[in-house]
Design a protein around this motif. Structure first.
Motif, PDB file in Angstrom:
ATOM      1  N   ASP A  38      45.605 -26.554  13.633  1.00 38.70           N
ATOM      2  CA  ASP A  38      45.886 -27.861  14.315  1.00 38.70           C
ATOM      3  C   ASP A  38      46.232 -27.622  15.833  1.00 38.70           C
ATOM      4  OD1 ASP A  38      45.353 -29.551  12.255  1.00 38.70           O
ATOM      5  OD2 ASP A  38      47.472 -29.702  11.548  1.00 38.70           O
ATOM      6  N   GLY A  39      45.686 -26.503  16.489  1.00 38.62           N
ATOM      7  CA  GLY A  39      45.768 -26.070  17.836  1.00 38.62           C
ATOM      8  C   GLY A  39      47.025 -25.170  18.013  1.00 38.62           C
ATOM      9  N   LYS A  40      47.690 -24.809  16.991  1.00 41.82           N
ATOM     10  CA  LYS A  40      48.924 -24.127  17.227  1.00 41.82           C
ATOM     11  C   LYS A  40      48.454 -22.477  16.468  1.00 41.82           C
ATOM     12  CE  LYS A  40      53.014 -24.160  14.704  1.00 41.82           C
ATOM     13  NZ  LYS A  40      54.046 -24.812  13.749  1.00 41.82           N
ATOM     14  N   GLU A  41      49.116 -21.543  17.178  1.00 38.96           N
ATOM     15  CA  GLU A  41      48.694 -20.163  16.997  1.00 38.96           C
ATOM     16  C   GLU A  41      49.638 -19.800  15.737  1.00 38.96           C
ATOM     17  OE1 GLU A  41      49.074 -17.459  20.292  1.00 38.96           O
ATOM     18  OE2 GLU A  41      47.271 -18.259  21.128  1.00 38.96           O
ATOM     19  N   ILE A  42      48.953 -19.092  14.517  1.00 41.29           N
ATOM     20  CA  ILE A  42      49.489 -18.889  13.447  1.00 41.29           C
ATOM     21  C   ILE A  42      49.000 -17.361  13.183  1.00 41.29           C
ATOM     22  CG2 ILE A  42      49.951 -19.073  11.073  1.00 41.29           C
ATOM     23  CD1 ILE A  42      51.179 -21.405  12.518  1.00 41.29           C
ATOM     24  N   HIS A  43      49.661 -16.585  12.963  1.00 45.36           N
ATOM     25  CA  HIS A  43      49.325 -15.239  12.537  1.00 45.36           C
ATOM     26  C   HIS A  43      48.587 -15.359  11.045  1.00 45.36           C
ATOM     27  CE1 HIS A  43      49.207 -10.838  11.165  1.00 45.36           C
ATOM     28  NE2 HIS A  43      49.093 -10.479  12.591  1.00 45.36           N
ATOM     29  N   VAL A  44      47.568 -14.464  10.858  1.00 41.46           N
ATOM     30  CA  VAL A  44      46.967 -14.621   9.443  1.00 41.46           C
ATOM     31  C   VAL A  44      47.966 -14.451   8.536  1.00 41.46           C
ATOM     32  CG1 VAL A  44      46.055 -12.305   9.519  1.00 41.46           C
ATOM     33  CG2 VAL A  44      44.907 -14.054   8.328  1.00 41.46           C
ATOM     34  N   VAL A  74      39.770 -11.680   8.106  1.00 45.37           N
ATOM     35  CA  VAL A  74      40.230 -12.875   8.242  1.00 45.37           C
ATOM     36  C   VAL A  74      39.539 -14.125   7.705  1.00 45.37           C
ATOM     37  CG1 VAL A  74      41.363 -14.320   9.958  1.00 45.37           C
ATOM     38  CG2 VAL A  74      41.277 -11.915  10.478  1.00 45.37           C
ATOM     39  N   ILE A  75      38.188 -14.187   7.596  1.00 47.46           N
ATOM     40  CA  ILE A  75      37.505 -15.290   7.212  1.00 47.46           C
ATOM     41  C   ILE A  75      37.555 -15.307   5.757  1.00 47.46           C
ATOM     42  CG2 ILE A  75      35.194 -16.167   6.981  1.00 47.46           C
ATOM     43  CD1 ILE A  75      34.316 -14.599   9.632  1.00 47.46           C
ATOM     44  N   ARG A  76      37.404 -14.255   5.109  1.00 50.06           N
ATOM     45  CA  ARG A  76      37.722 -14.304   3.669  1.00 50.06           C
ATOM     46  C   ARG A  76      39.134 -14.930   3.244  1.00 50.06           C
ATOM     47  NH1 ARG A  76      34.474  -8.801   2.826  1.00 50.06           N
ATOM     48  NH2 ARG A  76      32.441  -9.677   2.469  1.00 50.06           N
ATOM     49  N   ALA A  77      40.115 -14.149   3.803  1.00 47.07           N
ATOM     50  CA  ALA A  77      41.494 -14.456   3.606  1.00 47.07           C
ATOM     51  C   ALA A  77      41.761 -16.313   3.883  1.00 47.07           C
ATOM     52  CB  ALA A  77      42.394 -13.923   4.569  1.00 47.07           C
ATOM     53  N   MET A  78      41.186 -16.704   4.993  1.00 50.16           N
ATOM     54  CA  MET A  78      41.162 -18.166   5.247  1.00 50.16           C
ATOM     55  C   MET A  78      40.715 -18.852   4.020  1.00 50.16           C
ATOM     56  SD  MET A  78      39.223 -20.803   6.423  1.00 50.16           S
ATOM     57  CE  MET A  78      37.942 -19.555   7.085  1.00 50.16           C
ATOM     58  N   GLN A  79      39.399 -18.557   3.634  1.00 52.89           N
ATOM     59  CA  GLN A  79      38.619 -19.321   2.929  1.00 52.89           C
ATOM     60  C   GLN A  79      39.418 -19.202   1.436  1.00 52.89           C
ATOM     61  OE1 GLN A  79      34.938 -17.134   2.837  1.00 52.89           O
ATOM     62  NE2 GLN A  79      33.911 -18.883   3.532  1.00 52.89           N
ATOM     63  N   GLN A  80      40.233 -18.220   0.889  1.00 52.15           N
ATOM     64  CA  GLN A  80      40.760 -18.241  -0.192  1.00 52.15           C
ATOM     65  C   GLN A  80      41.935 -19.099  -0.144  1.00 52.15           C
ATOM     66  OE1 GLN A  80      41.855 -13.975  -0.996  1.00 52.15           O
ATOM     67  NE2 GLN A  80      39.763 -13.429  -1.633  1.00 52.15           N
ATOM     68  N   VAL A  81      42.369 -19.007   0.743  1.00 56.26           N
ATOM     69  CA  VAL A  81      43.770 -19.898   0.964  1.00 56.26           C
ATOM     70  C   VAL A  81      43.485 -21.477   0.765  1.00 56.26           C
ATOM     71  CG1 VAL A  81      45.662 -20.763   2.601  1.00 56.26           C
ATOM     72  CG2 VAL A  81      45.399 -18.301   2.252  1.00 56.26           C
ATOM     73  N   LEU A  82      42.341 -21.822   1.919  1.00 60.04           N
ATOM     74  CA  LEU A  82      41.897 -22.926   1.730  1.00 60.04           C
ATOM     75  C   LEU A  82      41.162 -23.638   0.304  1.00 60.04           C
ATOM     76  CD1 LEU A  82      40.432 -23.374   5.111  1.00 60.04           C
ATOM     77  CD2 LEU A  82      42.699 -24.307   4.410  1.00 60.04           C
ATOM     78  N   ARG A  83      40.539 -22.501  -0.347  1.00 62.89           N
ATOM     79  CA  ARG A  83      39.673 -23.153  -1.673  1.00 62.89           C
ATOM     80  C   ARG A  83      41.001 -23.569  -2.455  1.00 62.89           C
ATOM     81  NH1 ARG A  83      35.380 -18.329  -1.473  1.00 62.89           N
ATOM     82  NH2 ARG A  83      33.889 -19.335  -0.077  1.00 62.89           N
ATOM     83  N   ARG A  84      42.115 -22.845  -2.481  1.00 55.50           N
ATOM     84  CA  ARG A  84      43.314 -23.036  -3.341  1.00 55.50           C
ATOM     85  C   ARG A  84      44.083 -24.483  -3.068  1.00 55.50           C
ATOM     86  NH1 ARG A  84      44.224 -17.388  -3.223  1.00 55.50           N
ATOM     87  NH2 ARG A  84      45.710 -17.588  -1.673  1.00 55.50           N
ATOM     88  N   HIS A  85      43.922 -24.818  -1.791  1.00 57.59           N
ATOM     89  CA  HIS A  85      44.970 -25.873  -1.212  1.00 57.59           C
ATOM     90  C   HIS A  85      44.271 -26.993  -0.615  1.00 57.59           C
ATOM     91  CE1 HIS A  85      48.349 -23.376  -2.259  1.00 57.59           C
ATOM     92  NE2 HIS A  85      47.929 -22.415  -1.524  1.00 57.59           N
TER      93      HIS A  85
END
Length: 101
Positions: A38-44, A74-85
């Protein structure tokens, strides 16, 4: 040229039938270990915690932009999180083949 595709998933049992209000979020992956949420920088390393907190309150729908120089891990980590939530994820990517790896 930007290629868009939609990935729908039943990430958790009954997730599509909650009474939580819907919340649209944006996620942008650049060439670093920083994710724009949402436009805010977050470390992976903090991304999952942030998404879990948001998902506890709302049914998440994610719009994801992946830059061509984004790190595949980073893409894979993000995908795993979003798929769960998230109840659904829309990817906008100049390099859609990397999203499906």
């Amino acid at each position: 040229m930007i290629i868009t595709f939609v990935a729908f998933g039943c990430n958790r049992a009954g997730q599509g039938f909650t009474n939580k209000p819907g919340k649209q979020i944006t996620v942008e992956l650049t060439g670093s270990n920083v994710i724009l949420l949402d436009g805010k920088e977050i470390h992976v390393s903090y991304f999952e915690t942030q998404i879990e907190e948001m998902a506890a309150e709302s049914e998440l729908k994610a719009d994801v932009t992946i830059h061509p120089d984004a790190d595949i891990e980073v893409i894979r980590a993000m995908q795993q999180v979003l798929r769960r939530h998230s109840s659904d994820i829309v990817y906008d990517s100049e390099n859609s083949d990397r999203v499906n790896e």
